[in-house]
Design a protein around this motif. Structure first.
Motif, PDB file in Angstrom:
ATOM      1  N   VAL A 111      10.298  10.932   8.992  1.00 23.20           N
ATOM      2  CA  VAL A 111       9.246  11.477   9.575  1.00 23.20           C
ATOM      3  C   VAL A 111       8.622  10.299  10.542  1.00 23.20           C
ATOM      4  O   VAL A 111       8.587   9.050  10.394  1.00 23.20           O
ATOM      5  CB  VAL A 111       7.760  11.682   8.707  1.00 23.20           C
ATOM      6  N   PRO A 112       8.290  10.762  11.746  1.00 20.26           N
ATOM      7  CA  PRO A 112       8.117   9.727  12.890  1.00 20.26           C
ATOM      8  C   PRO A 112       6.608   8.926  12.571  1.00 20.26           C
ATOM      9  O   PRO A 112       6.121   7.954  12.998  1.00 20.26           O
ATOM     10  CB  PRO A 112       7.864  10.613  14.121  1.00 20.26           C
ATOM     11  N   VAL A 113       5.661   9.799  12.057  1.00 16.83           N
ATOM     12  CA  VAL A 113       4.195   9.165  11.885  1.00 16.83           C
ATOM     13  C   VAL A 113       3.903   9.552  10.324  1.00 16.83           C
ATOM     14  O   VAL A 113       3.963  10.758   9.840  1.00 16.83           O
ATOM     15  CB  VAL A 113       3.277   9.818  12.816  1.00 16.83           C
ATOM     16  N   VAL A 114       3.567   8.433   9.516  1.00 12.69           N
ATOM     17  CA  VAL A 114       2.907   8.841   8.314  1.00 12.69           C
ATOM     18  C   VAL A 114       1.481   7.878   7.962  1.00 12.69           C
ATOM     19  O   VAL A 114       1.553   6.665   8.282  1.00 12.69           O
ATOM     20  CB  VAL A 114       4.207   8.228   7.027  1.00 12.69           C
ATOM     21  N   VAL A 115       0.593   8.661   7.517  1.00 10.68           N
ATOM     22  CA  VAL A 115      -0.610   8.132   7.445  1.00 10.68           C
ATOM     23  C   VAL A 115      -0.716   8.354   5.742  1.00 10.68           C
ATOM     24  O   VAL A 115      -0.644   9.364   5.173  1.00 10.68           O
ATOM     25  CB  VAL A 115      -1.722   8.733   8.178  1.00 10.68           C
ATOM     26  N   LEU A 116      -0.973   7.049   5.220  1.00 12.80           N
ATOM     27  CA  LEU A 116      -1.089   7.076   3.765  1.00 12.80           C
ATOM     28  C   LEU A 116      -2.688   6.857   3.354  1.00 12.80           C
ATOM     29  O   LEU A 116      -2.983   5.654   3.884  1.00 12.80           O
ATOM     30  CB  LEU A 116      -0.146   5.910   3.023  1.00 12.80           C
ATOM     31  N   ASP A 117      -3.102   7.801   2.671  1.00 12.58           N
ATOM     32  CA  ASP A 117      -4.440   7.173   2.184  1.00 12.58           C
ATOM     33  C   ASP A 117      -4.169   7.249   0.744  1.00 12.58           C
ATOM     34  O   ASP A 117      -4.354   8.059  -0.068  1.00 12.58           O
ATOM     35  CB  ASP A 117      -5.722   8.655   2.338  1.00 12.58           C
ATOM     36  N   PRO A 118      -4.341   5.859   0.232  1.00 10.31           N
ATOM     37  CA  PRO A 118      -4.042   5.714  -1.116  1.00 10.31           C
ATOM     38  C   PRO A 118      -4.820   5.791  -2.380  1.00 10.31           C
ATOM     39  O   PRO A 118      -5.906   5.050  -2.466  1.00 10.31           O
ATOM     40  CB  PRO A 118      -3.721   3.977  -1.349  1.00 10.31           C
ATOM     41  N   VAL A 119      -4.892   6.988  -2.713  1.00 10.03           N
ATOM     42  CA  VAL A 119      -6.183   7.383  -3.829  1.00 10.03           C
ATOM     43  C   VAL A 119      -5.878   6.770  -4.817  1.00 10.03           C
ATOM     44  O   VAL A 119      -5.013   7.268  -5.629  1.00 10.03           O
ATOM     45  CB  VAL A 119      -6.295   9.032  -4.061  1.00 10.03           C
ATOM     46  N   SER A 145       3.136   4.323   8.642  1.00  6.13           N
ATOM     47  CA  SER A 145       2.802   4.051   9.830  1.00  6.13           C
ATOM     48  C   SER A 145       1.504   3.276   9.970  1.00  6.13           C
ATOM     49  O   SER A 145       0.959   2.250  10.507  1.00  6.13           O
ATOM     50  CB  SER A 145       2.632   5.071  11.040  1.00  6.13           C
ATOM     51  N   LEU A 146       0.585   3.862   9.164  1.00  7.12           N
ATOM     52  CA  LEU A 146      -0.999   3.361   8.726  1.00  7.12           C
ATOM     53  C   LEU A 146      -1.270   3.544   7.444  1.00  7.12           C
ATOM     54  O   LEU A 146      -1.059   4.902   6.838  1.00  7.12           O
ATOM     55  CB  LEU A 146      -1.908   4.036   9.919  1.00  7.12           C
ATOM     56  N   VAL A 147      -2.208   2.742   6.850  1.00  7.84           N
ATOM     57  CA  VAL A 147      -2.935   2.724   5.502  1.00  7.84           C
ATOM     58  C   VAL A 147      -4.094   2.773   5.451  1.00  7.84           C
ATOM     59  O   VAL A 147      -4.624   1.701   6.288  1.00  7.84           O
ATOM     60  CB  VAL A 147      -2.041   1.644   4.438  1.00  7.84           C
ATOM     61  N   THR A 182       3.006  -3.294   8.117  1.00 11.30           N
ATOM     62  CA  THR A 182       2.335  -2.058   8.592  1.00 11.30           C
ATOM     63  C   THR A 182       0.792  -2.115   9.288  1.00 11.30           C
ATOM     64  O   THR A 182       0.254  -3.032   8.676  1.00 11.30           O
ATOM     65  CB  THR A 182       2.670  -1.000   7.899  1.00 11.30           C
ATOM     66  N   ARG A 183       0.212  -1.205   9.744  1.00 13.69           N
ATOM     67  CA  ARG A 183      -1.090  -1.175  10.146  1.00 13.69           C
ATOM     68  C   ARG A 183      -1.990  -0.880   8.771  1.00 13.69           C
ATOM     69  O   ARG A 183      -1.484   0.046   8.263  1.00 13.69           O
ATOM     70  CB  ARG A 183      -1.318  -0.245  11.302  1.00 13.69           C
ATOM     71  N   VAL A 184      -3.176  -1.447   8.787  1.00 12.88           N
ATOM     72  CA  VAL A 184      -4.231  -1.258   7.949  1.00 12.88           C
ATOM     73  C   VAL A 184      -5.517  -1.031   8.583  1.00 12.88           C
ATOM     74  O   VAL A 184      -5.863  -1.610   9.681  1.00 12.88           O
ATOM     75  CB  VAL A 184      -4.128  -2.276   6.945  1.00 12.88           C
ATOM     76  N   LEU A 185      -5.943   0.280   8.332  1.00 13.04           N
ATOM     77  CA  LEU A 185      -7.367   0.867   8.528  1.00 13.04           C
ATOM     78  C   LEU A 185      -8.311   0.032   7.395  1.00 13.04           C
ATOM     79  O   LEU A 185      -8.441   0.744   6.587  1.00 13.04           O
ATOM     80  CB  LEU A 185      -7.461   1.986   8.885  1.00 13.04           C
ATOM     81  N   VAL A 186      -9.229  -0.978   8.061  1.00 15.37           N
ATOM     82  CA  VAL A 186     -10.065  -1.429   7.091  1.00 15.37           C
ATOM     83  C   VAL A 186     -11.620  -0.559   7.332  1.00 15.37           C
ATOM     84  O   VAL A 186     -12.034  -0.616   8.126  1.00 15.37           O
ATOM     85  CB  VAL A 186     -10.408  -2.856   7.245  1.00 15.37           C
TER      86      VAL A 186
END
Length: 527
Positions: A111-119, A145-147, A182-186
């Motif tokens: 998959v080209p774009v994966v956003v993971l929200d680690p619950v 791609s982004l966590v 990978t990218r991380v959104l704080v």
């Protein structure tokens, strides 16, 4: 499975297909139910694969049922075998086996774009995953791609105590970005303070610094599902824009609106959901629920592609542009800026709020000081004076269009008319930077226009562009059907003039009789 689309190959006028892989929330505020609403509200087609069934409401979770992992894989395969997936958002996983199954599927389908929200951590602070599951989620996160962890989840992922300050959170985010590559959104939502900042952090070695996003803290008890909603909104906005900072800014702006409107809903006795469709409800009866910027971006696709293929833009990018043609472009741009500043001042005078009035006045001031000084520096080096010379036909036509729009007296239409000077200019600049960056790295040959190209990366201008887009969306929601139609027409005409302006020196030296952009015919601009 060949239905998963590689980045950059999707039809930019098509609504992106976004898949949520998460648990359910029968009360509708979180999990796949929130993801479906968030994806839909942000311009995507929502799909969902369930990792777990929960018995929960606004007051908490009372039971969880996890279907067999083999059935999870069957769900994933069924979607991928039939639907071109543009982006995936991953939420609640619940166990190591589920996390491993999702990771294996991602390896298979690419998959080209994966956003993971680690619950991982409940609102109460309780850990939701055992150590084995946490290790499996970390392994899965390396494929993302982004966590997007919240502060407690960020601490679990880096093996530390939860951050108590923004600087500590940023430090932990940098550690996690390096660990995962990978990218991380704080996210600052769990930290004290009146503001609610976020930051997009890249791993070491990536050609960009962290991007910070300021935000207001909305006072409401109805915050159920904010993490789910934000991550799925970001995945969707990236599938639309192919720009991570823009995707985060737009999703964050949307979520702030959803939180502001949350108290209009009456769902349950506990922490209620955000109002995912606040924009649509606000626009009810207007005949259009599509975000103006999405509509304008889609309808200007052919014009934007034309700009990137212009000889002037290609020559500026590869450094072969002659100094005479560059100086001619700067001279025309300086003449344009002189009148454009007046149009921005007129926009400020028409603005309905103090905040918008101050924004447009600030933009006009920046135009007069920062931009004008930049042009003077380059023109002096070329032996030319700022503001001298005669405006070419494209310059004159563009200025006449903006002035005529201002005289007509519609604030919404004028906002749409000036937006391309922010947005298309920024988009072209981002593209040029991306093309130039790699060849310049490690090269002994300095690009002749490197200093000018570097100005496209100005953080203040990027922030101003996002604010101009937000104001345009707000004006579109407030406007009548006639105003919305006029906004789109004004935007497309300005976009065509932006293209002609970049087509220097050919268009600038054409006779005045050819001022009208050639592709303003309906069949051309709507391609």
């Amino acid at each position: 499975m060949d239905t998963v689309r590689a980045p950059g190959t999707k039809n930019s006028s098509r609504i992106p297909n976004v898949l949520s892989i998460a648990g359910s929330d029968p009360s509708g505020g979180a999990g796949v139910q929130a993801d479906i609403k968030s994806i839909s509200a942000n311009g995507g087609y929502a799909m969902a694969v369930l990792t777990a069934l929960t018995a929960q409401n606004t007051q908490g979770v009372s039971a969880v049922h996890t279907p067999p992992v083999a059935f999870l894989r069957q769900q994933l395969d069924a979607v991928a075998e039939d639907v071109a997936i543009d982006a995936v958002k991953i939420g609640m996983l619940g166990s190591a086996d589920v996390a491993r199954a999702v990771a294996e599927w991602l390896d298979d389908v690419r998959v080209p774009v994966v956003v993971l929200d680690p619950v991982m951590v409940a609102t109460s602070g309780a850990r939701l995953l055992d150590d084995d599951a946490v290790r499996a989620v970390v392994d899965l996160a390396r494929r993302a791609s982004l966590v997007t962890p919240n502060v407690p989840e960020l601490a679990v992922l880096v093996g530390a105590e939860p951050a108590t300050s923004w600087s500590d959170a940023l430090e932990q985010g940098s550690v996690l970005a390096a660990l995962l590559d990978t990218r991380v959104l704080v996210k600052g939502g769990h930290l004290p303070g009146e503001r609610c900042p976020d930051a997009l952090i890249l791993p070491p070695g990536r050609p960009a610094d962290a991007v910070a996003f300021d935000g207001v803290r909305i006072t409401t008890a109805n915050t159920h599902g904010t993490g789910c909603s934000l991550s799925s909104a970001i995945a969707t906005r990236y599938a639309v824009t192919s720009d991570w900072p823009a995707a985060v800014r737009e999703a964050k702006f949307w979520l702030e609106g959803a939180l502001r409107a949350a108290d209009h809903l009456e769902v349950g006795a506990g922490s209620g959901p955000v109002h995912h469709f606040h924009s649509a409800f606000h626009a009810a009866g207007t005949g259009s629920h599509e975000r103006f910027t999405d509509l304008a971006w889609r309808r200007s696709t052919a014009t934007r592609r034309h700009i990137l293929d212009l000889p002037f833009v290609r020559a500026l990018t590869d450094g072969s542009l002659s100094t005479a043609d560059f100086a001619h472009y700067l001279q025309q741009d300086a003449l344009y800026l002189r009148e454009y500043c007046g149009v921005l001042a007129r926009t400020a005078a028409m603005a309905p709020t103090d905040d918008e009035q101050l924004f447009w006045l600030s933009a006009a001031t920046s135009c007069l000081r920062t931009e004008a000084e930049l042009h003077r520096t380059w023109l002096d080096a070329a032996g030319l004076r700022f503001g001298e010379g005669e405006a070419g036909p494209a310059t004159r036509a563009y200025c006449d269009h903006l002035t005529a729009t201002a005289v007509r007296g519609s604030y919404a239409e004028l906002v749409a008319a000036v937006l391309p000077c922010f947005w298309l200019y920024a988009a072209v600049g981002d593209w040029i930077q991306e093309q130039v960056r790699s060849p310049l790295e490690g090269s002994d040959t300095r690009h002749p226009y490197a200093d000018w190209i570097a100005t496209y990366a100005d953080a203040d201008f990027a922030a101003a562009t996002e604010r101009a887009k937000q104001i345009s969306d707000e004006a579109h929601r407030r406007g009548s059907a006639a105003e919305r139609e006029a906004m789109l027409a004004a935007f497309l005409r300005s976009a065509a003039y932006e293209r002609d302006f970049f087509d220097a020196p050919r268009v600038q030296r054409l006779p005045a009789a050819t001022r009208e952009p050639a592709d303003l015919r309906e069949d051309a601009v709507l391609t």
